[in-house]
Design a protein around this motif. Structure first.
Motif, PDB file in Angstrom:
ATOM      1  N   VAL A 197     -12.491 -27.160  -5.518  1.00 18.50           N
ATOM      2  CA  VAL A 197     -12.211 -27.903  -4.796  1.00 18.50           C
ATOM      3  C   VAL A 197     -13.736 -27.924  -3.430  1.00 18.50           C
ATOM      4  O   VAL A 197     -14.311 -26.557  -3.929  1.00 18.50           O
ATOM      5  N   ASP A 198     -13.909 -28.868  -3.489  1.00 18.79           N
ATOM      6  CA  ASP A 198     -14.699 -29.296  -2.634  1.00 18.79           C
ATOM      7  C   ASP A 198     -14.687 -29.463  -0.669  1.00 18.79           C
ATOM      8  O   ASP A 198     -13.892 -30.513  -1.032  1.00 18.79           O
ATOM      9  N   TRP A 199     -15.019 -28.852   0.400  1.00 13.51           N
ATOM     10  CA  TRP A 199     -14.933 -29.478   1.069  1.00 13.51           C
ATOM     11  C   TRP A 199     -16.112 -30.188   1.501  1.00 13.51           C
ATOM     12  O   TRP A 199     -16.924 -28.523   2.249  1.00 13.51           O
ATOM     13  N   THR A 200     -16.229 -30.806   2.274  1.00  9.66           N
ATOM     14  CA  THR A 200     -17.683 -31.074   2.488  1.00  9.66           C
ATOM     15  C   THR A 200     -17.325 -31.799   4.346  1.00  9.66           C
ATOM     16  O   THR A 200     -16.605 -32.741   4.367  1.00  9.66           O
ATOM     17  N   LEU A 201     -17.951 -32.017   5.362  1.00  8.50           N
ATOM     18  CA  LEU A 201     -18.331 -32.516   6.082  1.00  8.50           C
ATOM     19  C   LEU A 201     -19.410 -33.975   6.504  1.00  8.50           C
ATOM     20  O   LEU A 201     -20.485 -33.912   5.054  1.00  8.50           O
ATOM     21  N   ARG A 223     -21.361 -32.305  -7.135  1.00  4.15           N
ATOM     22  CA  ARG A 223     -19.814 -31.361  -7.277  1.00  4.15           C
ATOM     23  C   ARG A 223     -19.601 -31.348  -8.599  1.00  4.15           C
ATOM     24  O   ARG A 223     -18.690 -30.412  -9.217  1.00  4.15           O
ATOM     25  N   VAL A 224     -19.824 -32.950  -9.073  1.00  5.99           N
ATOM     26  CA  VAL A 224     -19.515 -33.041 -11.105  1.00  5.99           C
ATOM     27  C   VAL A 224     -20.836 -32.064 -12.246  1.00  5.99           C
ATOM     28  O   VAL A 224     -19.870 -31.605 -12.302  1.00  5.99           O
ATOM     29  N   THR A 225     -21.745 -31.782 -11.582  1.00  2.00           N
ATOM     30  CA  THR A 225     -22.632 -31.273 -11.759  1.00  2.00           C
ATOM     31  C   THR A 225     -21.935 -30.029 -11.743  1.00  2.00           C
ATOM     32  O   THR A 225     -22.755 -29.441 -13.263  1.00  2.00           O
ATOM     33  N   ALA A 226     -22.005 -29.159 -10.986  1.00  6.21           N
ATOM     34  CA  ALA A 226     -21.841 -27.852 -10.718  1.00  6.21           C
ATOM     35  C   ALA A 226     -20.539 -27.884 -12.192  1.00  6.21           C
ATOM     36  O   ALA A 226     -20.815 -26.733 -12.438  1.00  6.21           O
ATOM     37  N   CYS A 227     -19.407 -28.949 -11.671  1.00  6.30           N
ATOM     38  CA  CYS A 227     -18.038 -28.844 -12.932  1.00  6.30           C
ATOM     39  C   CYS A 227     -18.880 -28.605 -14.306  1.00  6.30           C
ATOM     40  O   CYS A 227     -18.473 -28.047 -15.198  1.00  6.30           O
ATOM     41  N   LEU A 228     -19.752 -29.491 -14.340  1.00  4.46           N
ATOM     42  CA  LEU A 228     -20.809 -29.507 -15.908  1.00  4.46           C
ATOM     43  C   LEU A 228     -21.303 -28.153 -16.057  1.00  4.46           C
ATOM     44  O   LEU A 228     -21.628 -27.739 -17.292  1.00  4.46           O
ATOM     45  N   LEU A 285     -13.935 -23.584  -9.033  1.00  9.93           N
ATOM     46  CA  LEU A 285     -15.002 -23.255  -8.497  1.00  9.93           C
ATOM     47  C   LEU A 285     -15.100 -23.579  -7.385  1.00  9.93           C
ATOM     48  O   LEU A 285     -14.281 -24.510  -6.191  1.00  9.93           O
ATOM     49  N   GLU A 286     -15.600 -22.486  -6.041  1.00  7.59           N
ATOM     50  CA  GLU A 286     -14.977 -23.389  -4.920  1.00  7.59           C
ATOM     51  C   GLU A 286     -16.885 -23.679  -4.483  1.00  7.59           C
ATOM     52  O   GLU A 286     -17.708 -23.294  -4.253  1.00  7.59           O
ATOM     53  N   LEU A 287     -16.709 -25.070  -3.749  1.00  9.67           N
ATOM     54  CA  LEU A 287     -17.974 -24.675  -2.989  1.00  9.67           C
ATOM     55  C   LEU A 287     -17.683 -25.938  -1.835  1.00  9.67           C
ATOM     56  O   LEU A 287     -16.440 -25.738  -0.739  1.00  9.67           O
ATOM     57  N   GLU A 288     -18.538 -25.727  -0.941  1.00 10.89           N
ATOM     58  CA  GLU A 288     -19.066 -26.501   0.346  1.00 10.89           C
ATOM     59  C   GLU A 288     -19.471 -27.110   0.987  1.00 10.89           C
ATOM     60  O   GLU A 288     -21.238 -27.036   0.626  1.00 10.89           O
ATOM     61  N   ASP A 289     -19.993 -28.483   0.915  1.00 10.62           N
ATOM     62  CA  ASP A 289     -20.701 -29.270   1.287  1.00 10.62           C
ATOM     63  C   ASP A 289     -21.493 -29.795  -0.560  1.00 10.62           C
ATOM     64  O   ASP A 289     -22.616 -29.602  -0.453  1.00 10.62           O
ATOM     65  N   SER A 290     -20.306 -29.708  -1.007  1.00 10.13           N
ATOM     66  CA  SER A 290     -20.910 -29.188  -2.348  1.00 10.13           C
ATOM     67  C   SER A 290     -21.646 -28.179  -3.700  1.00 10.13           C
ATOM     68  O   SER A 290     -22.691 -28.213  -4.220  1.00 10.13           O
ATOM     69  N   ARG A 291     -22.023 -27.340  -2.346  1.00  5.70           N
ATOM     70  CA  ARG A 291     -22.757 -26.782  -2.571  1.00  5.70           C
ATOM     71  C   ARG A 291     -22.057 -24.773  -2.935  1.00  5.70           C
ATOM     72  O   ARG A 291     -20.659 -24.727  -2.478  1.00  5.70           O
TER      73      ARG A 291
END
Length: 377
Positions: free
Chosen positions: A77-81, A135-140, A149-155
């Motif tokens: 899950v990714d929350w982006t601003l 986002r995708v690279t983190a999952c892969l 995974l917990e992501l914020e602004d895809s990080r």
């Protein structure tokens, strides 16, 4: 403090699907209407009739590619601003590898998908736009056992930092140039433009018409005996009289200016007077709105969907409890409750969510994916 409806507290929601194959590649699609970022993964925006992001992902794949996928676990899950659009809560799911029959049955909607191809993780990292690429690279790259995974602004944030670097830059962006199999984007009036190349409305109009959700961030605190800290909201006038509602500490996320972890820090400071760094994200609970769930109660703010994030607040000490300073305009009292008492005080979905968060504390990995407190999928 619970949030009321308002433009600053609303956000968009979307869900996408990662289709792997037996060779370690992932499926990407070309968006015929997007000249700036034409390469994407299957998926799209949440609609009010979707009971969960999982339903959004399924519906979008059916609409775009013409078949029903078999979804696996939530990948992230990714929350982006973004200053140019509302914030987005993006869910990304793993799909079961496509069978030969499913791959042969792909029938793209020409208005939505201009082509599709299988890319290696490295190719996908370059072809996808930067936020989606991260986002995708983190999952892969992360082990499946680390998910969601917990992501914020895809990080990476939270437990994801145990598996991935904090701020790795995305690969150099090439877009379609790095995906010969998808071909070049056609000129708007040139050969191969096809139906649906021109978007039905400009970007600003499209964003303005998209449905919004709201979000809350709560913290799970327990004492040495395992009792849960609950707070009671000041009663308000509801359709059934005055409502003496108990809940975990926390409240509405100011979605246009803060990310979930910042929100739960602020809420704990405002409600309890504590400066606490939240621990792991334990649960993501999607509460459908009235269009998707006849049990939704507009009187409690559920005319639209509400996403509740529950973070681990840790173990409280006697000194912490003695320093609690409740805001009188919001909260009436606090109480440490054993399981039976907490279950009696909380609503059914709230207790189910709390129980799931307690269970998530006892295992490794990411948050539990819930719908109205129950396991999704």
């Amino acid at each position: 403090m619970d949030a009321s409806s308002g433009s600053g507290r609303e956000l968009l929601a979307a869900a996408g699907v990662l289709f792997p194959d037996g060779r370690g590649r992932v499926l990407v699609v070309r968006l015929p209407y997007d000249r700036k970022h034409p390469v994407a993964i299957p998926g799209g925006g949440w609609e009010p009739q979707d009971r969960s992001p999982r339903e959004t992902a399924l519906r979008e794949v059916v609409e775009e590619l013409g078949f029903t996928p078999r979804l696996g676990p939530l990948a992230c899950v990714d929350w982006t601003l973004d200053h140019f659009r509302p914030p987005i809560a993006a869910y990304l799911y793993w799909a079961q590898p496509l069978t030969a029959e499913q791959a042969a049955a792909i029938r793209p909607d020409a208005a939505e998908v201009g082509g599709w191809a299988w890319l290696t993780p490295d190719q996908a990292g370059h072809a996808l736009p930067p936020l989606l690429s991260r986002r995708v690279t983190a999952c892969l790259r992360a082990p499946r056992s680390a998910g969601p995974l917990e992501l914020e602004d895809s990080r990476p944030v939270g437990h994801t930092l145990d598996h991935l670097p904090a701020d790795e830059p995305p690969p150099a962006y090439t877009g379609l140039a790095g995906v010969p199999a998808l071909g070049p984007a056609p000129a708007p009036d040139g050969p191969g433009a096809g139906p649906g190349y021109e978007p039905p409305m400009d970007r600003a109009t499209y964003i303005a018409t998209r449905p919004r959700i709201r979000a809350k961030a709560r913290a799970l605190f327990t004492d040495d005996a395992g009792r849960v800290l609950l707070v009671r909201l000041r009663p308000w006038e509801g359709p059934r009289g005055r409502v003496p509602r108990w809940t975990l500490p926390g409240g509405g996320i100011e979605a246009d200016r803060e990310l979930p972890r910042a929100a739960v820090r602020r809420e704990i400071r405002e409600e309890l007077g504590w400066e606490v760094e939240p621990g792991r994200l334990l649960a993501l609970d999607w509460q459908p709105g009235a269009a998707a769930d006849p049990e939704a109660d507009p009187a409690t703010g559920r005319d639209t969907a509400v996403l509740v994030s529950v973070f681990d607040g840790g173990t409280v000490t006697e000194r912490m409890l003695g320093s609690i300073a409740l805001p009188e305009e919001e909260l009436v009292e606090w109480r440490l409750c054993g399981p039976a008492e907490a279950r009696a005080l909380l609503t059914g979905p709230s207790w189910a969510r709390t129980a799931a968060a307690l269970a998530a504390r006892e295992r490794a990995g990411g948050p539990a994916e819930l719908v109205r407190g129950r396991a999704a999928g």
